[in-house]
Design a protein around this motif. Sequence first.
Motif, PDB file in Angstrom:
ATOM      1  N   ILE A 168      49.330  35.351  63.016  1.00  0.00           N
ATOM      2  CA  ILE A 168      50.467  35.376  62.094  1.00  0.00           C
ATOM      3  C   ILE A 168      51.775  35.584  62.851  1.00  0.00           C
ATOM      4  O   ILE A 168      52.796  34.937  62.565  1.00  0.00           O
ATOM      5  CB  ILE A 168      50.265  36.470  61.029  1.00  0.00           C
ATOM      6  CG1 ILE A 168      49.045  36.142  60.154  1.00  0.00           C
ATOM      7  CG2 ILE A 168      51.502  36.628  60.167  1.00  0.00           C
ATOM      8  CD1 ILE A 168      48.690  37.238  59.172  1.00  0.00           C
ATOM      9  N   LEU A 169      51.758  36.485  63.844  1.00  0.00           N
ATOM     10  CA  LEU A 169      52.959  36.731  64.641  1.00  0.00           C
ATOM     11  C   LEU A 169      53.388  35.480  65.396  1.00  0.00           C
ATOM     12  O   LEU A 169      54.586  35.154  65.458  1.00  0.00           O
ATOM     13  CB  LEU A 169      52.700  37.878  65.625  1.00  0.00           C
ATOM     14  CG  LEU A 169      52.633  39.286  65.042  1.00  0.00           C
ATOM     15  CD1 LEU A 169      52.262  40.290  66.129  1.00  0.00           C
ATOM     16  CD2 LEU A 169      53.945  39.680  64.385  1.00  0.00           C
ATOM     17  N   LEU A 170      52.434  34.759  65.958  1.00  0.00           N
ATOM     18  CA  LEU A 170      52.768  33.542  66.693  1.00  0.00           C
ATOM     19  C   LEU A 170      53.347  32.479  65.761  1.00  0.00           C
ATOM     20  O   LEU A 170      54.310  31.782  66.120  1.00  0.00           O
ATOM     21  CB  LEU A 170      51.524  33.007  67.406  1.00  0.00           C
ATOM     22  CG  LEU A 170      51.003  33.836  68.586  1.00  0.00           C
ATOM     23  CD1 LEU A 170      49.708  33.231  69.125  1.00  0.00           C
ATOM     24  CD2 LEU A 170      52.049  33.944  69.682  1.00  0.00           C
ATOM     25  N   ALA A 171      52.757  32.341  64.555  1.00  0.00           N
ATOM     26  CA  ALA A 171      53.258  31.354  63.605  1.00  0.00           C
ATOM     27  C   ALA A 171      54.675  31.708  63.154  1.00  0.00           C
ATOM     28  O   ALA A 171      55.556  30.833  63.070  1.00  0.00           O
ATOM     29  CB  ALA A 171      52.318  31.266  62.405  1.00  0.00           C
ATOM     30  N   ALA A 172      54.904  32.996  62.861  1.00  0.00           N
ATOM     31  CA  ALA A 172      56.242  33.414  62.449  1.00  0.00           C
ATOM     32  C   ALA A 172      57.237  33.279  63.601  1.00  0.00           C
ATOM     33  O   ALA A 172      58.407  32.900  63.391  1.00  0.00           O
ATOM     34  CB  ALA A 172      56.202  34.864  61.959  1.00  0.00           C
ATOM     35  N   PHE A 173      56.770  33.539  64.808  1.00  0.00           N
ATOM     36  CA  PHE A 173      57.664  33.468  65.959  1.00  0.00           C
ATOM     37  C   PHE A 173      58.114  32.040  66.227  1.00  0.00           C
ATOM     38  O   PHE A 173      59.277  31.802  66.568  1.00  0.00           O
ATOM     39  CB  PHE A 173      56.964  34.061  67.176  1.00  0.00           C
ATOM     40  CG  PHE A 173      57.844  34.213  68.378  1.00  0.00           C
ATOM     41  CD1 PHE A 173      58.957  35.038  68.345  1.00  0.00           C
ATOM     42  CD2 PHE A 173      57.575  33.514  69.549  1.00  0.00           C
ATOM     43  CE1 PHE A 173      59.779  35.181  69.446  1.00  0.00           C
ATOM     44  CE2 PHE A 173      58.386  33.649  70.649  1.00  0.00           C
ATOM     45  CZ  PHE A 173      59.489  34.478  70.600  1.00  0.00           C
ATOM     46  N   ILE A 174      57.228  31.070  66.063  1.00  0.00           N
ATOM     47  CA  ILE A 174      57.615  29.683  66.297  1.00  0.00           C
ATOM     48  C   ILE A 174      58.635  29.223  65.265  1.00  0.00           C
ATOM     49  O   ILE A 174      59.554  28.462  65.572  1.00  0.00           O
ATOM     50  CB  ILE A 174      56.371  28.764  66.301  1.00  0.00           C
ATOM     51  CG1 ILE A 174      56.762  27.351  66.730  1.00  0.00           C
ATOM     52  CG2 ILE A 174      55.721  28.727  64.937  1.00  0.00           C
ATOM     53  CD1 ILE A 174      57.318  27.233  68.100  1.00  0.00           C
ATOM     54  N   LEU A 175      58.520  29.719  64.027  1.00  0.00           N
ATOM     55  CA  LEU A 175      59.525  29.377  63.013  1.00  0.00           C
ATOM     56  C   LEU A 175      60.883  29.957  63.377  1.00  0.00           C
ATOM     57  O   LEU A 175      61.919  29.299  63.224  1.00  0.00           O
ATOM     58  CB  LEU A 175      59.071  29.889  61.639  1.00  0.00           C
ATOM     59  CG  LEU A 175      57.825  29.221  61.045  1.00  0.00           C
ATOM     60  CD1 LEU A 175      57.447  29.888  59.729  1.00  0.00           C
ATOM     61  CD2 LEU A 175      58.055  27.727  60.846  1.00  0.00           C
ATOM     62  N   ILE A 176      60.886  31.188  63.892  1.00  0.00           N
ATOM     63  CA  ILE A 176      62.137  31.815  64.308  1.00  0.00           C
ATOM     64  C   ILE A 176      62.763  31.030  65.461  1.00  0.00           C
ATOM     65  O   ILE A 176      63.987  30.791  65.485  1.00  0.00           O
ATOM     66  CB  ILE A 176      61.898  33.282  64.701  1.00  0.00           C
ATOM     67  CG1 ILE A 176      61.463  34.095  63.486  1.00  0.00           C
ATOM     68  CG2 ILE A 176      63.146  33.887  65.335  1.00  0.00           C
ATOM     69  CD1 ILE A 176      61.075  35.524  63.803  1.00  0.00           C
TER      70      ILE A 176
END
Length: 281
Positions: A263-271
């Motif tokens: 989840i952190l990686l997915a949110a980080f790529i959006l950021i």
Amino acid sequence: MTPEGDLPEKGKKRRKLRRLELLRFHPGDSFLHRLDPRTKLLALIFMSIVALVFSSLPVLVLAFLFELVLAFNSGIMNRFLRALTLVSPIFILVIVLDSFFSKVSGGPVWFSAQVGFLHPEVTQAGVIFATAMGFRLLVLVGISFLFLMTTSHDDFTRSLRGMRIPPTLTFSLRYALQSTTSLTDDTRQIMDAQRSRGLELDRGNFIRNRDKLAALFIPVTVSLLKRSKHTADAMQARGFRQSASHSCYKSQTFGKPDVLMAILLAAFILILIVVSRVFPF
């Protein structure tokens, strides 16, 4: 008596060995240590792609800060920062070369000259681009260091077995990783033994010591051949590759930390995508 001039050289050798020890795995119970090695391998691939695809300075700085947060949360911040000093000369070299010979130019010109067929020029846009390339190197190296520091060879091999990778390939990779550490230890012991016999390996450069290196390479080669023979005998005694199916006494499973990391990686790529759109430089 040991000449006083040898003491600084030996001190440098010891410091260099201690810095290389920083990259070894140390057991822990942090968030990063509890992750499945397959998840950490995914994060390694993900961060590497981010570093190679994006060239925006704010994006690469955020990626490096993300790695610093992971290192701090895992309790290895000091070791991580000291390990990064191993690549500090390359980091400085990348920034200097890209600043003077950048493929991007724009803004105020701070320096310009003509040296033969070379035309070094330092501009504001070139310095920003050079700094971004430096942080690209830190992101690539940093995530690799985090993977090495928090992942044991055994857990990584079991994870590869869980991915249905052929046993011969997983064993070869596992043995190669372990042999690197073992060969380093053997080389250090042989060097200490030769020094105790009066062989001065710390004085002079590589050209001057070329005749002395035989006293190091021959014992290392013999040690490597003996270790290979012992490993082959042990594999034969245990019937390696004699049966069609292989099993591990302990299997790697995904847990809540792995889901959280995904989840952190997915949110980080959006950021990162949003930041790259807002700050394209």
